[in-house]
Design an enzyme around this catalytic site. Sequence first.
Site, PDB file in Angstrom:
ATOM      1  N   ASP A  41       5.661  -7.940  -5.297  1.00 16.35           N
ATOM      2  CA  ASP A  41       4.900  -6.523  -5.332  1.00 16.35           C
ATOM      3  C   ASP A  41       5.640  -5.614  -6.090  1.00 16.35           C
ATOM      4  O   ASP A  41       6.710  -5.262  -5.757  1.00 16.35           O
ATOM      5  CB  ASP A  41       4.648  -6.000  -3.979  1.00 16.35           C
ATOM      6  CG  ASP A  41       3.639  -6.710  -2.942  1.00 16.35           C
ATOM      7  OD1 ASP A  41       2.785  -6.892  -3.745  1.00 16.35           O
ATOM      8  OD2 ASP A  41       3.798  -7.008  -2.054  1.00 16.35           O
ATOM      9  N   HIS A  61       2.336  -9.287  -8.486  1.00 15.16           N
ATOM     10  CA  HIS A  61       1.252  -8.460  -8.330  1.00 15.16           C
ATOM     11  C   HIS A  61       1.866  -6.910  -8.802  1.00 15.16           C
ATOM     12  O   HIS A  61       2.693  -6.265  -8.035  1.00 15.16           O
ATOM     13  CB  HIS A  61       1.010  -8.328  -6.761  1.00 15.16           C
ATOM     14  CG  HIS A  61      -0.122  -7.305  -6.352  1.00 15.16           C
ATOM     15  ND1 HIS A  61      -0.180  -7.121  -4.926  1.00 15.16           N
ATOM     16  CD2 HIS A  61      -0.945  -6.749  -7.013  1.00 15.16           C
ATOM     17  CE1 HIS A  61      -1.130  -6.297  -4.707  1.00 15.16           C
ATOM     18  NE2 HIS A  61      -1.794  -6.196  -5.897  1.00 15.16           N
ATOM     19  N   HIS A  65       5.589 -14.048  -3.616  1.00 24.24           N
ATOM     20  CA  HIS A  65       4.872 -12.762  -4.017  1.00 24.24           C
ATOM     21  C   HIS A  65       5.596 -11.701  -4.143  1.00 24.24           C
ATOM     22  O   HIS A  65       6.375 -11.419  -3.494  1.00 24.24           O
ATOM     23  CB  HIS A  65       3.809 -12.754  -2.871  1.00 24.24           C
ATOM     24  CG  HIS A  65       2.627 -11.595  -3.219  1.00 24.24           C
ATOM     25  ND1 HIS A  65       1.578 -11.858  -3.927  1.00 24.24           N
ATOM     26  CD2 HIS A  65       2.551 -10.178  -2.738  1.00 24.24           C
ATOM     27  CE1 HIS A  65       0.782 -10.690  -4.180  1.00 24.24           C
ATOM     28  NE2 HIS A  65       1.604  -9.597  -3.515  1.00 24.24           N
ATOM     29  N   MET A 103      -7.218  -7.431  -1.235  1.00 32.86           N
ATOM     30  CA  MET A 103      -6.059  -6.500  -0.571  1.00 32.86           C
ATOM     31  C   MET A 103      -7.071  -6.448   1.017  1.00 32.86           C
ATOM     32  O   MET A 103      -8.131  -5.865   1.145  1.00 32.86           O
ATOM     33  CB  MET A 103      -6.085  -5.344  -0.998  1.00 32.86           C
ATOM     34  CG  MET A 103      -5.222  -5.294  -2.577  1.00 32.86           C
ATOM     35  SD  MET A 103      -3.562  -5.979  -2.142  1.00 32.86           S
ATOM     36  CE  MET A 103      -2.791  -5.014  -0.940  1.00 32.86           C
ATOM     37  N   SER A 112       6.002 -12.528   0.819  1.00 37.15           N
ATOM     38  CA  SER A 112       6.399 -11.351   0.294  1.00 37.15           C
ATOM     39  C   SER A 112       7.623 -11.094   0.152  1.00 37.15           C
ATOM     40  O   SER A 112       8.194 -10.397   1.167  1.00 37.15           O
ATOM     41  CB  SER A 112       5.213 -10.289   0.688  1.00 37.15           C
ATOM     42  OG  SER A 112       5.556  -8.963  -0.182  1.00 37.15           O
ATOM     43  N   MET A 164       0.981  -3.223  -8.999  1.00 39.46           N
ATOM     44  CA  MET A 164       0.451  -2.058  -8.291  1.00 39.46           C
ATOM     45  C   MET A 164       0.948  -0.923  -9.022  1.00 39.46           C
ATOM     46  O   MET A 164       1.578   0.081  -8.637  1.00 39.46           O
ATOM     47  CB  MET A 164       0.770  -1.958  -6.864  1.00 39.46           C
ATOM     48  CG  MET A 164       0.101  -3.334  -5.998  1.00 39.46           C
ATOM     49  SD  MET A 164       0.352  -2.826  -4.411  1.00 39.46           S
ATOM     50  CE  MET A 164       1.827  -3.995  -4.021  1.00 39.46           C
ATOM     51  N   MET A 172       5.388  -1.881  -7.368  1.00 45.24           N
ATOM     52  CA  MET A 172       4.834  -0.637  -7.156  1.00 45.24           C
ATOM     53  C   MET A 172       5.553   0.640  -7.909  1.00 45.24           C
ATOM     54  O   MET A 172       6.742   0.689  -7.870  1.00 45.24           O
ATOM     55  CB  MET A 172       4.922  -0.352  -5.573  1.00 45.24           C
ATOM     56  CG  MET A 172       4.081  -1.429  -4.710  1.00 45.24           C
ATOM     57  SD  MET A 172       4.214  -1.204  -3.103  1.00 45.24           S
ATOM     58  CE  MET A 172       5.756  -1.138  -2.637  1.00 45.24           C
ATOM     59  N   ASP A 192      -3.844 -10.298   1.081  1.00 50.91           N
ATOM     60  CA  ASP A 192      -2.402  -9.943   1.277  1.00 50.91           C
ATOM     61  C   ASP A 192      -2.823  -8.419   2.166  1.00 50.91           C
ATOM     62  O   ASP A 192      -3.573  -7.559   1.840  1.00 50.91           O
ATOM     63  CB  ASP A 192      -2.004  -9.208  -0.200  1.00 50.91           C
ATOM     64  CG  ASP A 192      -0.748  -8.583  -0.079  1.00 50.91           C
ATOM     65  OD1 ASP A 192       0.113  -8.530   1.009  1.00 50.91           O
ATOM     66  OD2 ASP A 192      -0.041  -8.269  -1.218  1.00 50.91           O
TER      67      ASP A 192
END
Length: 225
Positions: free
Chosen positions: A37, A68, A35, A139, A10, A70, A39, A177
Site C-alpha cells: 500500500d 496499490h 500487497h 475496498m 499487506s 492510494m 499512501m 482489502d
Amino acid sequence: MNRKNILAPSILAADFKTLGSEVETVTKAGAGYLHIDVMDGVFVPSISFGMPVISSIRSVTDCVFDVHLMIVEPEKYIRDFAGCGADSITVHAESARHLQRAIHEIKEMGLRAGVALNPATPLCALDYVLPYLDMVLIMTVNPGYGGQAYIPEMTGKIRALRRKALDMGTDLDIEVDGGINDSTLEEVLAAGANVCVAGSAVFGGDRSANVKKMLNVMSRYTTYK
C-alpha cells in the site's frame, strides 16, 4: 470458470524493523502476493512508503508485488513503480484523472493492471474499462488506516462484480482489502473474491501459522458459478 485463490499479506501491518524477514516468512508459508500500500497523505489521510522500500525488499523474494497506489495523479509514477519491482499496479478510479490512459500505461510496462473502488464508488465506474483490466480491487473499508472493520454492504458489491465479469466472459481477479480475517474470509470468497488482502490477520502472532490457516480456508473455494 475457475480462478486461483491468492492470499496477499499487506506489509503495512508487518514489523518494519525486520521487514525482509517478515516477507520471507509469509512467502515461504505460501502467500502468493505481497500487497504493498502506497499512501500519500493526500488521497488518503496516512503516509506509508514508496519506491525505496519496494526496491529494498525486491531482492528478498520473487513473490508477486501487488502495488496499490492510494495517491493522487498515479499516472505520474507508474514507470517509477514498475522500475522498482512492481508486478501488478492498481490505481483508484477516484484519483486517476485519465483512468483508461493509466491502465494502458501499466499494461505497456508489461504489468498486470488493476483498478480500485472505494466503498461508496459504484461498479458503473468500471463500465468503460473493465475489458482492459486484470483485476478489480474492492475496498471493503475506507482506505487510509489498518485495523478497520469490514463493511457488510461490500459483500453484495463483490457478488455483483463477479456476476458482471462472468456475464461478460471476463477472466477477472477480484481482490478485497480491509477487515479480512477469520470472521470475514469465507464471506468474501463465497461472494466471488479470489485475491484476499490481510494485514493484522497475518502479521499478528504466528505469521506462518496464520498464512497456512487462511490458505486452508481459501482452498475450499475454487469455482464461481
